[in-house]
Design an enzyme around this catalytic site. Sequence first.
Site, PDB file in Angstrom:
ATOM      1  N   CYS A   1      -3.372  -7.590  22.304  1.00 53.11           N
ATOM      2  CA  CYS A   1      -2.380  -6.714  21.654  1.00 53.11           C
ATOM      3  C   CYS A   1      -3.108  -5.437  21.243  1.00 53.11           C
ATOM      4  CB  CYS A   1      -1.803  -7.432  20.439  1.00 53.11           C
ATOM      5  SG  CYS A   1      -1.049  -6.309  19.258  1.00 53.11           S
TER       6      CYS A   1
ATOM      7  N   CYS B   1       1.740  -9.260  15.163  1.00 49.16           N
ATOM      8  CA  CYS B   1       3.001  -8.506  15.242  1.00 49.16           C
ATOM      9  C   CYS B   1       4.198  -9.391  14.941  1.00 49.16           C
ATOM     10  CB  CYS B   1       3.241  -7.944  16.639  1.00 49.16           C
ATOM     11  SG  CYS B   1       1.986  -6.855  17.244  1.00 49.16           S
TER      12      CYS B   1
ATOM     13  N   HIS C   1      -3.639  -5.304  17.307  1.00 45.43           N
ATOM     14  CA  HIS C   1      -4.449  -6.297  16.590  1.00 45.43           C
ATOM     15  C   HIS C   1      -5.719  -6.709  17.336  1.00 45.43           C
ATOM     16  CE1 HIS C   1      -0.415  -6.548  14.795  1.00 45.43           C
ATOM     17  NE2 HIS C   1      -1.117  -6.647  13.692  1.00 45.43           N
TER      18      HIS C   1
ATOM     19  N   LYS D   1      -6.844  -2.970   6.379  1.00 41.14           N
ATOM     20  CA  LYS D   1      -7.925  -3.454   5.521  1.00 41.14           C
ATOM     21  C   LYS D   1      -9.261  -3.404   6.241  1.00 41.14           C
ATOM     22  CE  LYS D   1      -5.823  -6.402   2.177  1.00 41.14           C
ATOM     23  NZ  LYS D   1      -5.044  -7.587   2.266  1.00 41.14           N
TER      24      LYS D   1
ATOM     25  N   CYS E   1       2.231 -12.552  19.832  1.00 41.60           N
ATOM     26  CA  CYS E   1       1.146 -12.037  18.980  1.00 41.60           C
ATOM     27  C   CYS E   1       1.469 -12.372  17.529  1.00 41.60           C
ATOM     28  CB  CYS E   1       0.988 -10.529  19.155  1.00 41.60           C
ATOM     29  SG  CYS E   1      -0.150  -9.829  17.936  1.00 41.60           S
TER      30      CYS E   1
ATOM     31  N   HIS F   1       4.077   1.251   2.135  1.00 40.91           N
ATOM     32  CA  HIS F   1       5.237   0.549   1.571  1.00 40.91           C
ATOM     33  C   HIS F   1       5.835   1.360   0.419  1.00 40.91           C
ATOM     34  CE1 HIS F   1       2.486  -2.679   3.099  1.00 40.91           C
ATOM     35  NE2 HIS F   1       3.574  -2.924   3.816  1.00 40.91           N
TER      36      HIS F   1
ATOM     37  N   LYS G   1      -4.747   4.195  11.488  1.00 43.26           N
ATOM     38  CA  LYS G   1      -3.728   3.275  11.017  1.00 43.26           C
ATOM     39  C   LYS G   1      -4.211   2.635   9.700  1.00 43.26           C
ATOM     40  CE  LYS G   1      -1.109  -0.620  12.513  1.00 43.26           C
ATOM     41  NZ  LYS G   1      -0.212  -1.103  13.458  1.00 43.26           N
TER      42      LYS G   1
ATOM     43  N   HIS H   1       0.860  -1.196   0.000  1.00 45.38           N
ATOM     44  CA  HIS H   1       0.000   0.000   0.000  1.00 45.38           C
ATOM     45  C   HIS H   1       0.892   1.242   0.000  1.00 45.38           C
ATOM     46  CE1 HIS H   1       0.832   0.473   4.281  1.00 45.38           C
ATOM     47  NE2 HIS H   1       0.249  -0.677   4.598  1.00 45.38           N
TER      48      HIS H   1
HETATM   49  O1  ME8 Z   1       7.948  -4.997   8.734  1.00 44.01           O
HETATM   50  N1  ME8 Z   1       3.701   4.502   7.048  1.00 44.01           N
HETATM   51  O2  ME8 Z   1       7.324  -5.760   6.649  1.00 44.01           O
HETATM   52  P1  ME8 Z   1       5.988  -4.927   6.370  1.00 44.01           P
HETATM   53  C1  ME8 Z   1       4.975   4.496   6.656  1.00 44.01           C
HETATM   54  N2  ME8 Z   1       9.053  -7.681   6.787  1.00 44.01           N
HETATM   55  N3  ME8 Z   1       5.627   3.414   6.237  1.00 44.01           N
HETATM   56  C2  ME8 Z   1       4.967   2.257   6.179  1.00 44.01           C
HETATM   57  C3  ME8 Z   1       3.606   2.172   6.573  1.00 44.01           C
HETATM   58  C4  ME8 Z   1       2.972   3.371   7.023  1.00 44.01           C
HETATM   59  N4  ME8 Z   1       1.712   3.398   7.429  1.00 44.01           N
HETATM   60  N5  ME8 Z   1       3.224   0.916   6.441  1.00 44.01           N
HETATM   61  C5  ME8 Z   1       4.286   0.211   5.964  1.00 44.01           C
HETATM   62  C6  ME8 Z   1       8.090  -5.736   7.788  1.00 44.01           C
HETATM   63  N6  ME8 Z   1       5.350   1.027   5.804  1.00 44.01           N
HETATM   64  C7  ME8 Z   1       9.266  -6.694   7.762  1.00 44.01           C
HETATM   65  C8  ME8 Z   1      10.524  -5.905   7.504  1.00 44.01           C
HETATM   66  S1  ME8 Z   1      13.127  -5.736   6.979  1.00 44.01           S
HETATM   67  C9  ME8 Z   1      14.460  -6.720   7.203  1.00 44.01           C
HETATM   68  C10 ME8 Z   1      11.779  -6.710   7.478  1.00 44.01           C
HETATM   69  C11 ME8 Z   1       6.673   0.624   5.269  1.00 44.01           C
HETATM   70  O3  ME8 Z   1       5.354  -5.530   5.173  1.00 44.01           O
HETATM   71  C12 ME8 Z   1       7.820   0.902   6.229  1.00 44.01           C
HETATM   72  O4  ME8 Z   1       8.998   1.094   5.501  1.00 44.01           O
HETATM   73  O5  ME8 Z   1       5.181  -4.786   7.602  1.00 44.01           O
HETATM   74  C13 ME8 Z   1       7.977  -0.392   6.991  1.00 44.01           C
HETATM   75  O6  ME8 Z   1       9.311  -0.586   7.445  1.00 44.01           O
HETATM   76  C14 ME8 Z   1       7.591  -1.414   5.980  1.00 44.01           C
HETATM   77  O7  ME8 Z   1       6.654  -0.792   5.094  1.00 44.01           O
HETATM   78  C15 ME8 Z   1       6.974  -2.603   6.727  1.00 44.01           C
HETATM   79  O8  ME8 Z   1       6.525  -3.513   5.868  1.00 44.01           O
END
Ligand code: ME8
Length: 562
Positions: free
Chosen positions: A166, A130, A169, A337, A127, A22, A334, A19
Amino acid sequence: MQDKFFITTPIYYTNGIPHIGHAYSSIIADTIARYQKISWKKVKFSTWVDENSQKALQKAEEQGMDIVSYLDMMADKHRWVWDWLKIKYTDFIRTTEERHHKLVREVLQTSFDKWDIYAWEYEWMYCVGCEGFKKDEDLVYKNKSSWETFPITPKVKPSDNIIKVCPDHLTEPQKIKEKNYFFRLSAYQDKLLEYYEQNPDFVTPRDRFNEVIAFVKRWLDDFSISRETNKFGIRLPFDEEQVTYVWYDALFNYVTVCKYSPHPNHLPGGEGIEQIWWEYFENQKEFWPADLHVVWKDIIRFHAIYWPAMLLSAWYELPKQILTTWFFTVDWQKISKTLWNVIDPVEFSEKYSKDLLTLYLLSSFNIGQDGDFDQKQAILTYNAKLANNLGNLVNRVVVLSLKLTQPHPSPLLRSNFEDSRARTPVSLILKGDGIEWMLEYNNNFDTSIKKYDLKSCLDASFAFLDSLNKFADEKQPWVTIKDEDKQDETREVLYTIAEWLRQVWLSLYPFFPEKMWEMFVKLGLEDYVEKLEDWKLEELRNKKEVFNIKEKWEALFLRFDI
Ligand code: ME8
């Protein structure tokens, strides 16, 4: 010799498609990578997916798919999104790849042999949402029959109706009792603090770094790195009954992409390609340590504390810097979905353009500060800055240049254009203040981008464009052009504006690469896309260009109604 620059995004979970949250991290990394590239560095930019997760397993089950097909499908979807958004990564990694398993097993063995990894049986709360352990202080009470939550206090006791959940969640953590392997983080407190002291920019912005330092100074708990109950993941080399969980297999992706080449199935096709890739990969080792990890604040502790300790334990050099991004909400909620507020970056860009998304994300918020994504504001920002401030100016230069009636007086320049010389606004040099302003702008821009302060880069650029619009209003080339005796004067003014636009746009290329190309074409500099890849930004900035404007084009940026 070219310096190298290695930048990474987090690897994203594949229980959903990316989204705008990311996309924010990927767009930041893409912009910085492109700037480094035009600053004449060898750039490696890695991204992709974190697959060894319980969430993915759950999702596959929900969809009635086997996990392998599910992960293949989701990896493709993620890649499609980044390709669509023209994120110019050089490396991609899936954590289920064999090369990654190999690397993770190697580093686990090294740390195990050093006694940095040990086994322990314990009971804890976990959790799934998380993917993390929870202590009492991380949880809240919830009334079972409603959404109401309230802090845990000794006065209230859990009951059939009041449960601990949590806060993110709203689900009850699972109680887990099992043998796990732990990483001896507590042994790395001094070494981490020493590294932080020697590298005062290790985490940026500084307030996030201060939080990290304070946390490390207080106390470091060893953390669990494996699961006995999970069957999906990377098996520990010293205990095949257990698989790694979360941080070992997630974080080391950054090293895998430098150390081992991807499976041939993941390579672009063509004869002899494997050999080329093999040679390419031989040169990848020099990219470690990473120059910059882009992550959001939620995972900063893992990147700034766990990660360096794990690397030290496995004898690897430490990354140079971590850029911590803000967390943004949509309608102050936040992104989730269940709240129906997920914004798909592809759909959004299809509707409004990728430039609008980039501009809004990067110019409206300082990296490192929280904010709310407001679609109306995004459109207003785009209309004001790109459509009006920049787009109109480009249009004016093009339209007026085509109206010039006399050829340029310099025979040297005239000979450069057979067909269109009469229409080409050129002047030999910019004079006086003009040059100083430009130098000042370029310096400001460079200083900001070196600090990864992308908002200041855009602010400086649009402020400069404002002055340029004022300059045009003062000189009124649309009036002087009507006077036969003022053709040279008008040409000079148009040249000045075109040259300044060229300068601004060279700097802004990393932000809006596609439109940059269009604008250079409009200004008669068709070969700029190639040049930018092969030249140094500095050399292009110092070049004396001749603008060979030939025809009127569609508006560079279309305005959007709210
Ligand atoms: O945490 N605002 O993956 P993830 C800003 N796989 N950035 C956001 C965001 C938001 N609301 N939502 C997501 C993970 N991001 C692990 C990481 S790294 C070795 C492992 C961005 O799919 C932000 O960069 O939950 C965050 O670090 C990443 O998406 C988390 O993606």
